[in-house]
Structure formats: structure tokens, C-alpha cells
Write a protein that holds these residues in place. Structure first.
Motif, PDB file in Angstrom:
ATOM      1  N   ARG A  56      34.303  57.801  22.243  1.00 43.48           N
ATOM      2  CA  ARG A  56      34.299  56.739  21.229  1.00 43.48           C
ATOM      3  C   ARG A  56      32.980  56.806  20.474  1.00 43.48           C
ATOM      4  NH1 ARG A  56      33.178  51.042  20.270  1.00 43.48           N
ATOM      5  NH2 ARG A  56      34.915  50.132  19.087  1.00 43.48           N
ATOM      6  N   LEU A  57      33.030  57.304  19.249  1.00 49.23           N
ATOM      7  CA  LEU A  57      31.825  57.529  18.461  1.00 49.23           C
ATOM      8  C   LEU A  57      31.935  56.772  17.147  1.00 49.23           C
ATOM      9  CD1 LEU A  57      31.508  61.385  19.012  1.00 49.23           C
ATOM     10  CD2 LEU A  57      30.301  59.578  20.251  1.00 49.23           C
ATOM     11  N   LEU A 102      40.468  59.862  21.767  1.00 49.29           N
ATOM     12  CA  LEU A 102      39.445  60.020  20.733  1.00 49.29           C
ATOM     13  C   LEU A 102      39.471  58.824  19.804  1.00 49.29           C
ATOM     14  CD1 LEU A 102      40.026  63.778  19.825  1.00 49.29           C
ATOM     15  CD2 LEU A 102      38.015  62.851  20.979  1.00 49.29           C
ATOM     16  N   ILE A 125      37.152  57.905  16.614  1.00 51.88           N
ATOM     17  CA  ILE A 125      36.089  58.444  15.771  1.00 51.88           C
ATOM     18  C   ILE A 125      36.038  57.658  14.465  1.00 51.88           C
ATOM     19  CG2 ILE A 125      35.147  60.494  14.644  1.00 51.88           C
ATOM     20  CD1 ILE A 125      35.430  60.813  17.657  1.00 51.88           C
ATOM     21  N   THR A 126      34.858  57.130  14.124  1.00 50.36           N
ATOM     22  CA  THR A 126      34.655  56.433  12.859  1.00 50.36           C
ATOM     23  C   THR A 126      33.462  57.034  12.131  1.00 50.36           C
ATOM     24  OG1 THR A 126      35.569  54.350  13.692  1.00 50.36           O
ATOM     25  CG2 THR A 126      34.143  54.218  11.770  1.00 50.36           C
ATOM     26  N   ALA A 146      33.043  60.219   9.829  1.00 52.64           N
ATOM     27  CA  ALA A 146      32.824  61.635  10.127  1.00 52.64           C
ATOM     28  C   ALA A 146      33.202  62.476   8.925  1.00 52.64           C
ATOM     29  CB  ALA A 146      33.649  62.066  11.339  1.00 52.64           C
ATOM     30  N   LEU A 198      35.539  67.274  10.379  1.00 50.74           N
ATOM     31  CA  LEU A 198      35.926  66.974  11.757  1.00 50.74           C
ATOM     32  C   LEU A 198      37.062  67.894  12.190  1.00 50.74           C
ATOM     33  CD1 LEU A 198      35.986  65.021  14.266  1.00 50.74           C
ATOM     34  CD2 LEU A 198      37.597  63.620  12.932  1.00 50.74           C
ATOM     35  N   VAL A 253      41.189  57.843  13.958  1.00 50.13           N
ATOM     36  CA  VAL A 253      40.199  58.435  13.065  1.00 50.13           C
ATOM     37  C   VAL A 253      40.070  57.547  11.832  1.00 50.13           C
ATOM     38  CG1 VAL A 253      39.584  60.428  11.646  1.00 50.13           C
ATOM     39  CG2 VAL A 253      40.691  60.771  13.869  1.00 50.13           C
ATOM     40  N   THR A 288      36.782  59.100   7.073  1.00 54.83           N
ATOM     41  CA  THR A 288      36.310  60.478   7.050  1.00 54.83           C
ATOM     42  C   THR A 288      36.142  60.959   5.616  1.00 54.83           C
ATOM     43  OG1 THR A 288      38.504  61.489   7.044  1.00 54.83           O
ATOM     44  CG2 THR A 288      37.533  60.968   9.194  1.00 54.83           C
TER      45      THR A 288
END
Length: 306
Positions: A84-85, A111, A113-114, A116, A119, A140, A143
Motif C-alpha cells: 500500500r503506497l 496492491l 497504489i496512489t 504513480a 507503473l 490504482v 497515474t
């Protein structure tokens, strides 16, 4: 383990674990403004936590730039989330890659992801015995530039996950590549009443979805195989989308969000639901046509009552 402003560290063939089952059982946390070019290869990353606290994620950060992160050929077991990023909105984390990993028994997401850019999510296997009904396996958000989701296999179990892949606010132009290709996303259960939505493309631009197998099983009439809502220029090509049970195969919610939809194979066991979708799609299409130009009659296959 906490990595504070760390860079250029390689972890190879090591086991990283947290034996706690509390909400603070995270394994690797990135802190500071910038943690870049960290690599995990052939590692086992494990904890015993099964709950919704983000502090129980295996690898996690909040408002940290994580350029060049590589997680490859690893086994990620347990946790609320595997990865978790949450990056910085002002400068997305660039060049992160998640490749050929096994994600097993995460309670919420594999996953999350925020923020990015460039990717890559490639060749991962994802499954879980979680009972959490609001989970999304791959999430996601926000991005830029290229995004590649390719050759992944998601095998849902029971009510997990409610959503297979959720892409939102993925922006760009025709000169960048945002592709979802050659994946198998299979979620749901024949006895489940969850409103599954397997693949969602929301307020996103110029995505190419091609050669994917997207499957939903369940009893809910609100279930959807593939949803595209908002955005522009998206292309849906040569996919297999199936509903075993009730629900809609596809839902293109806004006129213009899908530029091309060709060569797809759609299957549903419940003809009445597909008929409802088909009639709804016709109405939406004709809504943009003036009464003067609108056809008086339509020749279409009978797919069941609306």
C-alpha cells in the motif's frame, strides 16, 4: 523495519516477517520525503494480521516518493494489504515494478497504489481466503504516463474480492501507453450475493484493454464484469467477459468514455439481464441522436425481456 529516506538497497533471498497479529504488524514501512530504488527479489514477506488497519500492511507508505521500487519473484503472505503506497500528488512515484510475485491471503488488497507514473504490474498471481466484502485486489489511482497491467492471474475465493481491478483518474494522452493485456481475472462464487464489479475503469483516459479473460460468478443482479465510467478514448478489444449467474457483462456508463469496443466475446447465463443491458445501451446511444436523425426501427437480436 523502517526505511527512512533510504535509497539503493537490494534485498535478495531473505525472509522479512512480523509475528504479531495486532493492527501494528506491518513489515516494511517507508518514511520521509523520498525512499528510492529499493529492490526486493526472491524474498518472503509475511505477517499474521487479518484485519483492515493499513498499519498491518506488509509494505506501506504515506506521502512518500518511491521511485524505482522493484518487487520481483517474492511471496507476500498475509497482512491487510500486501503493498500500500500512497505517493505525493505533486510528484508521482516513477518507475515502480511489481513482477512475478505471489500474493496470498491479504485481507483487503494485493496492491493499493496512489500517485504513480510509468507503473508496471506484470505476471503476478493473486488469491486470498479473506472474508472481507469490500476488498479490491488491485487498486490504482492518479497515474500519469505509461501504466502496464499484463499477464496477471487473479483467483477470487468466496466473497473476496468485491472488485478485481479498479483504475481511477489515470490520465494521459494518445502518446502514452496505458494497457491491460492478457490477464485472467476470476472473482465471485456461485452462492455469493455480493455486488461484484470485476474490472472498473473510472474517469480515466486512453486505456487499452485487450485479450483479457474477465469472469464473475454470483447471484447479484447488480454484478458487472467490466465497467467503464467517465474519461475518454478508452478501447476495449478482443476480451472474453463472462457472468455465471446474474448481473451485467459490461456497463459503459457514459457516452464517449469508450472510443472503440470490438472483437469481444460476451457471455451471460441470465438472458434477461443481458436484455436489460442491451436495451439500456440502445437508449443511451440514441440519446445523443436528434429526433430528426433517429431511426424509426431497429433490427436487433432478441436477448430476453427488459
Amino acid at each position: 523495519m523502517v526505511l527512512d529516506e533510504a535509497s539503493w538497497i537490494n534485498f535478495k533471498e531473505v525472509t522479512l516477517s512480523n509475528g504479531s497479529s495486532t493492527q501494528y504488524s506491518g513489515v516494511v514501512k517507508f518514511i520521509g520525503d523520498d525512499v528510492h530504488h529499493i529492490k526486493f527479489e526472491n524474498c518472503d514477506i509475511v505477517n499474521n494480521y487479518a484485519g483492515t488497519s493499513n498499519n498491518g500492511s506488509l509494505i506501506f507508505s504515506d506521502e512518500v516518493n518511491t521511485d524505482g521500487l522493484l518487487i520481483k519473484n517474492c511471496k507476500l503472505i498475509g497482512g491487510s494489504n500486501a503493498v500500500r503506497l500512497l505517493g505525493k500528488g505533486s510528484r508521482p512515484s516513477d518507475g515502480m515494478t511489481f513482477e512475478s510475485n505471489e500474493f496470498t491471503n491479504q485481507f483487503i488488497s494485493a496492491l493499493d497504489i496512489t500517485s504513480a507514473s510509468n507503473l508496471s504490474i506484470l505476471g503476478n498471481a493473486i488469491t486470498s481466503n479473506s472474508t472481507y466484502r469490500s476488498a479490491i485486489a488491485i487498486y490504482v489511482e492518479k497515474t500519469r504516463d505509461d501504466v502496464t497491467i499484463m499477464n496477471n492471474v487473479l483467483s477470487g475465493m468466496g466473497d473476496w474480492p468485491m472488485g478485481g481491478v479498479y483504475i481511477t483518474e489515470s490520465k494521459g494522452n494518445r502518446n502514452t501507453d496505458r494497457i491491460m493485456v492478457n490477464n485472467v481475472f476470476n472473482i465471485g462464487d456461485t452462492a455469493s450475493t455480493v455486488d461484484f464489479i470485476n474490472v472498473s475503469i473510472i474517469e480515466s483516459e486512453f486505456w487499452n484493454l485487450a485479450h483479457n479473460t474477465i469472469v464473475v460468478q454470483g447471484k447479484s443482479k447488480e454484478a458487472i464484469g467490466l465497467m467503464v465510467d467517465g474519461g475518454t478514448g478508452n478501447e476495449i478489444l478482443n476480451n472474453i467477459v463472462s457472468i455465471f449467474g446474474s448481473g451485467q457483462v459490461i456497463n459503459y456508463d457514459q457516452l464517449g468514455s469508450v472510443a472503440v469496443s470490438e472483437g469481444n466475446s460476451f457471455y451471460t447465463e441470465t438472458g434477461a439481464d443481458f436484455g436489460s443491458y442491451n436495451n439500456d445501451a440502445i437508449v443511451r446511444c440514441l440519446a445523443a441522436v436528434s429526433r430528426h436523425d433517429r431511426p424509426l426501427f431497429l433490427k436487433a437480436a432478441y436477448n430476453g425481456p427488459a
